[in-house]
Every structure is written in C-alpha cells, then in structure tokens.
Design a protein around this motif. Structure first.
Motif, PDB file in Angstrom:
ATOM      1  N   ALA A 177       0.855  -1.194   0.000  1.00 43.00           N
ATOM      2  CA  ALA A 177       0.000   0.000   0.000  1.00 43.00           C
ATOM      3  C   ALA A 177       0.893   1.246   0.000  1.00 43.00           C
ATOM      4  CB  ALA A 177      -0.897   0.000   1.230  1.00 43.00           C
TER       5      ALA A 177
ATOM      6  N   GLY B 252       0.520   4.041   1.152  1.00 37.98           N
ATOM      7  CA  GLY B 252       0.516   4.700   2.466  1.00 37.98           C
ATOM      8  C   GLY B 252       1.633   4.194   3.362  1.00 37.98           C
TER       9      GLY B 252
ATOM     10  N   LEU C 219       6.559   5.451   6.446  1.00 37.82           N
ATOM     11  CA  LEU C 219       7.982   5.778   6.560  1.00 37.82           C
ATOM     12  C   LEU C 219       8.229   7.279   6.460  1.00 37.82           C
ATOM     13  CD1 LEU C 219       9.572   2.932   4.353  1.00 37.82           C
ATOM     14  CD2 LEU C 219       9.495   3.054   6.845  1.00 37.82           C
TER      15      LEU C 219
ATOM     16  N   ALA D 232      29.834   4.692   9.261  1.00 40.24           N
ATOM     17  CA  ALA D 232      28.451   4.688   8.793  1.00 40.24           C
ATOM     18  C   ALA D 232      27.975   6.138   8.623  1.00 40.24           C
ATOM     19  CB  ALA D 232      27.580   3.874   9.747  1.00 40.24           C
ATOM     20  N   CYS D 233      26.764   6.464   9.090  1.00 40.44           N
ATOM     21  CA  CYS D 233      26.261   7.826   8.870  1.00 40.44           C
ATOM     22  C   CYS D 233      26.920   8.857   9.775  1.00 40.44           C
ATOM     23  CB  CYS D 233      24.747   7.867   9.082  1.00 40.44           C
ATOM     24  SG  CYS D 233      23.857   6.854   7.911  1.00 40.44           S
TER      25      CYS D 233
ATOM     26  N   PRO E 149      12.999  -4.770   2.760  1.00 43.30           N
ATOM     27  CA  PRO E 149      12.318  -3.697   3.508  1.00 43.30           C
ATOM     28  C   PRO E 149      13.094  -2.380   3.481  1.00 43.30           C
ATOM     29  CG  PRO E 149      12.376  -5.733   4.796  1.00 43.30           C
ATOM     30  CD  PRO E 149      13.227  -5.975   3.584  1.00 43.30           C
ATOM     31  N   GLY E 150      14.412  -2.460   3.286  1.00 46.35           N
ATOM     32  CA  GLY E 150      15.219  -1.230   3.237  1.00 46.35           C
ATOM     33  C   GLY E 150      15.089  -0.477   1.927  1.00 46.35           C
TER      34      GLY E 150
ATOM     35  N   VAL F  74      20.863  -4.989   6.938  1.00 49.73           N
ATOM     36  CA  VAL F  74      20.343  -4.298   8.118  1.00 49.73           C
ATOM     37  C   VAL F  74      19.379  -5.186   8.882  1.00 49.73           C
ATOM     38  CG1 VAL F  74      18.473  -3.200   6.772  1.00 49.73           C
ATOM     39  CG2 VAL F  74      19.242  -2.119   8.885  1.00 49.73           C
TER      40      VAL F  74
ATOM     41  N   VAL G 248      16.362   0.530  14.570  1.00 46.18           N
ATOM     42  CA  VAL G 248      15.546   1.633  15.104  1.00 46.18           C
ATOM     43  C   VAL G 248      15.777   1.743  16.615  1.00 46.18           C
ATOM     44  CG1 VAL G 248      13.166   2.411  15.497  1.00 46.18           C
ATOM     45  CG2 VAL G 248      13.829   1.468  13.264  1.00 46.18           C
TER      46      VAL G 248
ATOM     47  N   TYR H  11      19.208   3.178  17.382  1.00 48.56           N
ATOM     48  CA  TYR H  11      19.182   4.633  17.153  1.00 48.56           C
ATOM     49  C   TYR H  11      18.600   5.333  18.389  1.00 48.56           C
ATOM     50  CZ  TYR H  11      17.586   8.971  14.674  1.00 48.56           C
ATOM     51  OH  TYR H  11      17.337  10.261  14.281  1.00 48.56           O
TER      52      TYR H  11
ATOM     53  N   PRO I 236      17.098   8.752   8.434  1.00 50.28           N
ATOM     54  CA  PRO I 236      17.118   7.649   7.474  1.00 50.28           C
ATOM     55  C   PRO I 236      15.793   7.597   6.706  1.00 50.28           C
ATOM     56  CG  PRO I 236      16.861   6.813   9.720  1.00 50.28           C
ATOM     57  CD  PRO I 236      17.119   8.275   9.835  1.00 50.28           C
ATOM     58  N   TYR I 237      14.734   8.031   7.350  1.00 47.62           N
ATOM     59  CA  TYR I 237      13.414   8.248   6.742  1.00 47.62           C
ATOM     60  C   TYR I 237      12.656   9.103   7.756  1.00 47.62           C
ATOM     61  CZ  TYR I 237      12.484   4.238   9.791  1.00 47.62           C
ATOM     62  OH  TYR I 237      12.430   3.401  10.878  1.00 47.62           O
TER      63      TYR I 237
ATOM     64  N   ASN J 289      17.356   8.708   2.315  1.00 47.54           N
ATOM     65  CA  ASN J 289      18.526   8.642   3.205  1.00 47.54           C
ATOM     66  C   ASN J 289      19.787   8.915   2.398  1.00 47.54           C
ATOM     67  OD1 ASN J 289      20.306   8.180   5.284  1.00 47.54           O
ATOM     68  ND2 ASN J 289      19.719   6.062   5.669  1.00 47.54           N
TER      69      ASN J 289
ATOM     70  N   GLY K 279      25.297   7.134  13.612  1.00 51.30           N
ATOM     71  CA  GLY K 279      25.897   6.205  12.650  1.00 51.30           C
ATOM     72  C   GLY K 279      25.801   4.806  13.206  1.00 51.30           C
ATOM     73  N   SER K 280      25.274   3.896  12.417  1.00 50.70           N
ATOM     74  CA  SER K 280      25.130   2.515  12.860  1.00 50.70           C
ATOM     75  C   SER K 280      26.476   1.934  13.248  1.00 50.70           C
ATOM     76  CB  SER K 280      24.510   1.676  11.739  1.00 50.70           C
ATOM     77  OG  SER K 280      23.142   1.949  11.645  1.00 50.70           O
TER      78      SER K 280
HETATM   79  P1  HMG Z   1       9.176  -2.694   7.481  1.00 50.34           P
HETATM   80  O1  HMG Z   1       9.476  -3.594   8.619  1.00 50.34           O
HETATM   81  O2  HMG Z   1       8.843  -3.312   6.178  1.00 50.34           O
HETATM   82  O3  HMG Z   1       8.008  -1.703   7.853  1.00 50.34           O
HETATM   83  O4  HMG Z   1      10.389  -1.711   7.214  1.00 50.34           O
HETATM   84  P2  HMG Z   1       7.042  -1.696   9.139  1.00 50.34           P
HETATM   85  O5  HMG Z   1       6.182  -2.893   9.095  1.00 50.34           O
HETATM   86  O6  HMG Z   1       7.825  -1.422  10.385  1.00 50.34           O
HETATM   87  O7  HMG Z   1       6.161  -0.436   8.756  1.00 50.34           O
HETATM   88  C1  HMG Z   1       6.725   0.842   8.728  1.00 50.34           C
HETATM   89  C2  HMG Z   1       5.685   1.831   9.247  1.00 50.34           C
HETATM   90  O8  HMG Z   1       4.641   1.943   8.281  1.00 50.34           O
HETATM   91  C3  HMG Z   1       5.025   1.393  10.549  1.00 50.34           C
HETATM   92  O9  HMG Z   1       4.844   2.579  11.316  1.00 50.34           O
HETATM   93  C4  HMG Z   1       3.672   0.871  10.082  1.00 50.34           C
HETATM   94  O10 HMG Z   1       2.661   0.964  11.072  1.00 50.34           O
HETATM   95  C5  HMG Z   1       3.377   1.806   8.937  1.00 50.34           C
HETATM   96  P3  HMG Z   1       5.402   2.633  12.847  1.00 50.34           P
HETATM   97  O11 HMG Z   1       4.734   1.502  13.560  1.00 50.34           O
HETATM   98  O12 HMG Z   1       6.892   2.392  12.736  1.00 50.34           O
HETATM   99  O13 HMG Z   1       5.038   3.975  13.322  1.00 50.34           O
HETATM  100  N1  HMG Z   1       2.425   1.316   7.937  1.00 50.34           N
HETATM  101  C6  HMG Z   1       1.530   2.100   7.316  1.00 50.34           C
HETATM  102  N2  HMG Z   1       1.245   3.413   7.457  1.00 50.34           N
HETATM  103  C7  HMG Z   1       0.249   3.936   6.657  1.00 50.34           C
HETATM  104  N3  HMG Z   1      -0.447   3.183   5.747  1.00 50.34           N
HETATM  105  C8  HMG Z   1      -0.194   1.869   5.603  1.00 50.34           C
HETATM  106  C9  HMG Z   1       0.834   1.265   6.407  1.00 50.34           C
HETATM  107  N4  HMG Z   1       1.353   0.023   6.503  1.00 50.34           N
HETATM  108  C10 HMG Z   1       2.321   0.061   7.450  1.00 50.34           C
HETATM  109  N5  HMG Z   1      -0.859   1.159   4.701  1.00 50.34           N
HETATM  110  C11 HMG Z   1      12.248  -0.589   8.286  1.00 50.34           C
HETATM  111  C12 HMG Z   1      10.731  -0.623   8.054  1.00 50.34           C
HETATM  112  C13 HMG Z   1      12.631   0.731   8.917  1.00 50.34           C
HETATM  113  C14 HMG Z   1      12.635  -1.758   9.184  1.00 50.34           C
HETATM  114  C15 HMG Z   1      12.943  -0.759   6.906  1.00 50.34           C
HETATM  115  O14 HMG Z   1      12.566   0.261   6.032  1.00 50.34           O
HETATM  116  C16 HMG Z   1      14.452  -0.774   7.012  1.00 50.34           C
HETATM  117  O15 HMG Z   1      15.060  -1.779   7.344  1.00 50.34           O
HETATM  118  N6  HMG Z   1      15.111   0.378   6.702  1.00 50.34           N
HETATM  119  C17 HMG Z   1      16.578   0.490   6.775  1.00 50.34           C
HETATM  120  C18 HMG Z   1      17.073   0.626   8.203  1.00 50.34           C
HETATM  121  C19 HMG Z   1      16.877   1.998   8.809  1.00 50.34           C
HETATM  122  O16 HMG Z   1      16.670   2.979   8.110  1.00 50.34           O
HETATM  123  N7  HMG Z   1      16.981   2.084  10.151  1.00 50.34           N
HETATM  124  C20 HMG Z   1      16.848   3.356  10.845  1.00 50.34           C
HETATM  125  C21 HMG Z   1      17.691   3.421  12.118  1.00 50.34           C
HETATM  126  S1  HMG Z   1      19.401   3.010  11.809  1.00 50.34           S
HETATM  127  C22 HMG Z   1      20.030   4.439  11.033  1.00 50.34           C
HETATM  128  O17 HMG Z   1      19.403   5.449  10.986  1.00 50.34           O
HETATM  129  C23 HMG Z   1      21.388   4.316  10.414  1.00 50.34           C
HETATM  130  C24 HMG Z   1      21.382   4.257   8.892  1.00 50.34           C
HETATM  131  O18 HMG Z   1      21.133   5.550   8.358  1.00 50.34           O
HETATM  132  C25 HMG Z   1      22.702   3.685   8.378  1.00 50.34           C
HETATM  133  C26 HMG Z   1      24.001   4.345   8.787  1.00 50.34           C
HETATM  134  O19 HMG Z   1      24.228   4.748   9.913  1.00 50.34           O
HETATM  135  O20 HMG Z   1      24.883   4.358   7.921  1.00 50.34           O
HETATM  136  C27 HMG Z   1      20.290   3.335   8.361  1.00 50.34           C
END
Ligand code: HMG
Length: 396
Positions: free
Chosen positions: A29, A31, A37, A112-113, A152-153, A201, A207, A210, A246-247, A287, A319-320
């Motif tokens: 979806a 959304g 995100l 990392a970041c 998922p990322g 990841v 999360v 972080y 990151p988002y 990101n 940064g992770s």
């Molecule tokens: P996921 O597990 O597929 O998604 O991926 P989810 O099931 O957790 O859903 C995401 C959100 O969407 C949830 O909201 C759902 O409720 C919502 P929340 O509960 O979190 O508030 N949702 C909806 N909302 C509206 N309409 C809908 C709907 N369906 C669901 N229909 C995950 C999410 C972040 C895990 C994935 O994207 C990922 O792995 N991303 C990469 C890792 C990342 O960015 N981590 C962030 C912290 S680490 C960091 O920041 C360091 C980094 O930048 C690297 C570095 O340091 O170099 C990543």
C-alpha cells in the motif's frame, strides 16, 4: 573565538523515484512508504554520478556561496560509507576536481552515517586550536544509500552530498564549543560486508539502537552543557531539533522518545514546531547516510518561516555500528536568506522521475560501474565517465 559553518552546499541526483510508484510495483500500500515511513521521493543517481561527483558538486556550491578561493582551504575531509576505492580517498578526487592547493591536508573518514560528523568535529577543533592559521576546512558528507531490490530497506534509499565550509567566520551557524554529548556502542544493526554493494540491516533492531543512542547522547549533552534543571521540557531550550533522517518517520520516533525523556506527557505535540521544517527536503531525497542530518539542517534554514537568528538548534547525528553525537549551534543573522538563495527547493523540483523499470535498469547497471570502460565522449560538470587502465575518469 567563534567557530562553525560559514557556508553550505548540497548536491542531489537529477533523477528520483516516486515512493508511491515503488510501493505499487512491490505490491505494498503506498501509504506504508509515504505515511508509514514518511518519504515521498528518493534520489536515484544515473551511471555518470557517484560519491565523488556528488561530493565535488556540493563542495563547489559551498565554495561559490562563500566566494571562497580553493587556496583558502587547508583541510578537506570527506565522510562517506560508500567510497569508490579501498585505498584512494574520495577527498583526493575532490581535491583534483576543485583544484585545491597542494598545501591542503586531505583524507576520508568512515563510521556509517556518523563519518561526516566525526570529520566536522575534528575540523572545528582544528580551527579552535589555531592550527588552521586563518585557513578554512571543507567537510563533505557524500553517499549513495543502497539496499537490495525488494527488501524492507529498499524504500529508504537515497543519494546526495552536503558540503560545509568550517571557519572562524561562521556566518551560518556557530557550533558551540564543549556542548556535545557522545554515545557509542558495538552493535550489529546495519553493515555492508566488503563483498557487497548493498547494505544489510536488522531493520527494527536498528531503530532501537538509534533510540538508545539518542538517549545516551542527549543525557551526555545535558551533563556537558551543565544547564539541566529549570522549568519545562529541556528540549524547549532549542528553537528546532534536527535528527539524523534515514526516513522521516524515524525523526518522529526520535522526537517522541526525546520528549518522553523530558517528561512531556504529550510528546508528539511539539513535532511540527520543532522538527517539521527539517524534513521538507529529506522527504524528497531519502537517506543520504552521512549527509542526512546536514540536509535536514539545510532544509530547516531554507524552509522555516520564523526568524531563527540567535536561536539554538539541537543536532543529533547517528551512525550505525554505532556512534552518535548530540550537539548544538546558534543560527546567525542572514543565515536563512543565504541558504534560501541556494535555490535548493527549486533544484529538487526540476529533477526527472524514473519509472520503476528505468530505476531497476539503473540499479543493475550500477553494480558494474567500477569496471565500466570510460566513454570516449567528453562530458562536463563533474561526471563519472568510467575507468581506463583501472583508473576512474571524471569529466570536469
Ligand atoms: P518494514 O518492517 O517493512 O516496515 O520496514 P514496518 O512494518 O515497520 O512499517 C513501517 C511503518 O509503516 C510502521 O509505522 C507501520 O505501522 C506503517 P510505525 O509503527 O513504525 O510507526 N504502515 C503504514 N502506514 C500507513 N499506511 C499503511 C501502512 N502500513 C504500514 N498502509 C524498516 C521498516 C525501517 C525496518 C525498513 O525500512 C528498514 O530496514 N530500513 C533500513 C534501516 C533503517 O533505516 N533504520 C533506521 C535506524 S538506523 C540508522 O538510521 C542508520 C542508517 O542511516 C545507516 C548508517 O548509519 O549508515 C540506516
């Protein structure tokens, strides 16, 4: 002596993917990506763009914006986790493309970041110590965030660079000496093995890591600032809070956590006021790893309607792996007008949307970019042309 940011430059790819299109292609979806995100578009670079070209373009904008001569730069550090060589730093390519002096110390940092923040803090101390002797530091955060197609990322990719001119003429933001809190911990939340172009990841764990780091760094900041206590939420001492993005939803989770630590019973109520303006540009770029928090700072300075002059901004870099830092700066008179004059929002609006098949083709082509033979046709404007005799060739 006051030290901080004299100028800033931003570069993003000329092409992007609409997250609603990506969601539909993945059977998700829309959304979930857009609201769940908090990302609308993600920058996707074509094959003539890499970490070097993004860094050089951002650095040139920062130098031009401050009318700074390349000879004034005594230190150039590029923070990146998506470098183009195991040995030669991105900074060396940037030095060549910009024509910086041979009397300039140059290197690359990685964590990392957090890599860009490590470089920035080092540059601030270089200026404060007197070692700069009137010269300036150029700190560039440049990355192309890449996760596997269909993971998922995937919707949290992006690409871009932010360059910062650091000096004792900090006409944008004075960064406050001593007001910084660090938190670091060996965790396996996000990594990229040497054999892989895609980051790996443990998403939900990342999360939590972080948020733990935010708590640790925020507490350390309060101790360092020595001004805890008093009425109301501690974070109301800041006119704005800029988190690593990151988002967009991650900034919302971060803010909720920080306000809860402050004892705020309605932790979301201050989100739009304190955080909203910093997310305008990140939500359209995705990101960009090292540069993400600095893109959010540029977004705040460019889009906040209120006058932030003389006001304190809290900055949280994560940064992770992990290392995090909470620090603060004071916005200077005219800073918002100077960042607005860069026309960043108009540049974002002029980008071209890629269809999902085009995006997938680009992702496949990028896997072999390091071995692509250099095209004979001469390009211009800091573009990657390919390799010749195993050497990367750039059009100037
Ligand atoms: P996921 O597990 O597929 O998604 O991926 P989810 O099931 O957790 O859903 C995401 C959100 O969407 C949830 O909201 C759902 O409720 C919502 P929340 O509960 O979190 O508030 N949702 C909806 N909302 C509206 N309409 C809908 C709907 N369906 C669901 N229909 C995950 C999410 C972040 C895990 C994935 O994207 C990922 O792995 N991303 C990469 C890792 C990342 O960015 N981590 C962030 C912290 S680490 C960091 O920041 C360091 C980094 O930048 C690297 C570095 O340091 O170099 C990543």
């Amino acid at each position: 002596m006051q030290v901080g940011l004299e100028a800033i430059g931003v570069a993003v790819p000329d092409t992007y993917v609409e997250l609603a299109d990506l969601a539909m292609a993945r059977g998700v979806a829309p959304g979930k990506y857009v609201d769940g995100l908090g990302v609308t578009r993600m920058g996707v670079p074509l094959v003539d763009e890499d970490t070097v070209t993004l860094a050089a373009r951002a650095a040139r904008m920062a130098l031009e914006s401050a009318r700074c001569s390349p000879d004034d730069i005594g230190l150039l550090v590029v923070g990146t986790e998506t470098a183009v060589d195991h040995s030669k730093p991105v900074a060396s390519y940037v030095q060549g493309l910009l024509g910086l002096s041979t009397r300039c110390r140059i290197f690359e940092t990685k964590h990392a970041c957090y890599g860009g923040t490590a470089a920035l803090q080092m540059a601030l101390d270089w200026v404060r110590s007197g070692s700069a002797k009137g010269r300036k530091a150029l700190i560039v955060c440049s990355d192309i965030a890449r996760y596997g197609v269909g993971t998922p990322g995937e919707p949290t990719q992006g690409a871009g660079a932010v360059a910062m001119l650091v000096s004792d003429h900090p006409s944008l933001v004075v960064l406050e000496a001593g007001k910084t809190g660090v938190y670091s911990k060996d965790v396996m939340d996000f990594w990229r093995p040497l054999y892989s172009k895609d980051a790996l990841v443990d998403g939900h764990y990342s999360v939590q890591c972080y948020l733990d780091a935010l708590e640790g760094a925020y507490r350390a900041y309060q101790e360092a600032a020595g001004d805890a206590g008093g009425e109301g939420a501690y974070s109301d001492r800041f006119a704005a809070l800029v988190y690593h993005v990151p988002y967009g939803k991650m900034s919302r989770k971060a803010h909720r956590h920080l306000r809860t630590l402050d004892g705020d019973a309605a932790p979301d109520a201050s989100f739009d006021r304190l955080v909203g303006h910093s997310l305008v540009m990140p939500s359209q770029v995705g990101n960009i790893y090292t540069g993400s928090m600095y893109l959010a700072l540029a977004s705040l300075l460019s889009s906040a309607p209120e006058d932030l002059t003389g006001k304190r901004v809290g900055l949280f870099s994560y940064g992770s792996g992990s290392c995090a830092e909470f620090f603060s700066g004071v916005v200077q008179d005219g800073a918002q007008a100077r960042v607005k004059a860069l026309g960043l929002e108009a540049k974002l609006a002029r980008r071209r949307a890629l269809s999902i098949p085009e995006y997938e083709d680009v992702m496949r082509a990028r896997e072999h970019l390091d071995e692509r033979p250099a095209a004979d046709a001469a390009g211009s404007g800091f573009r990657y042309q390919g390799t010749r005799d195993h050497k990367r060739i750039y059009a100037t």
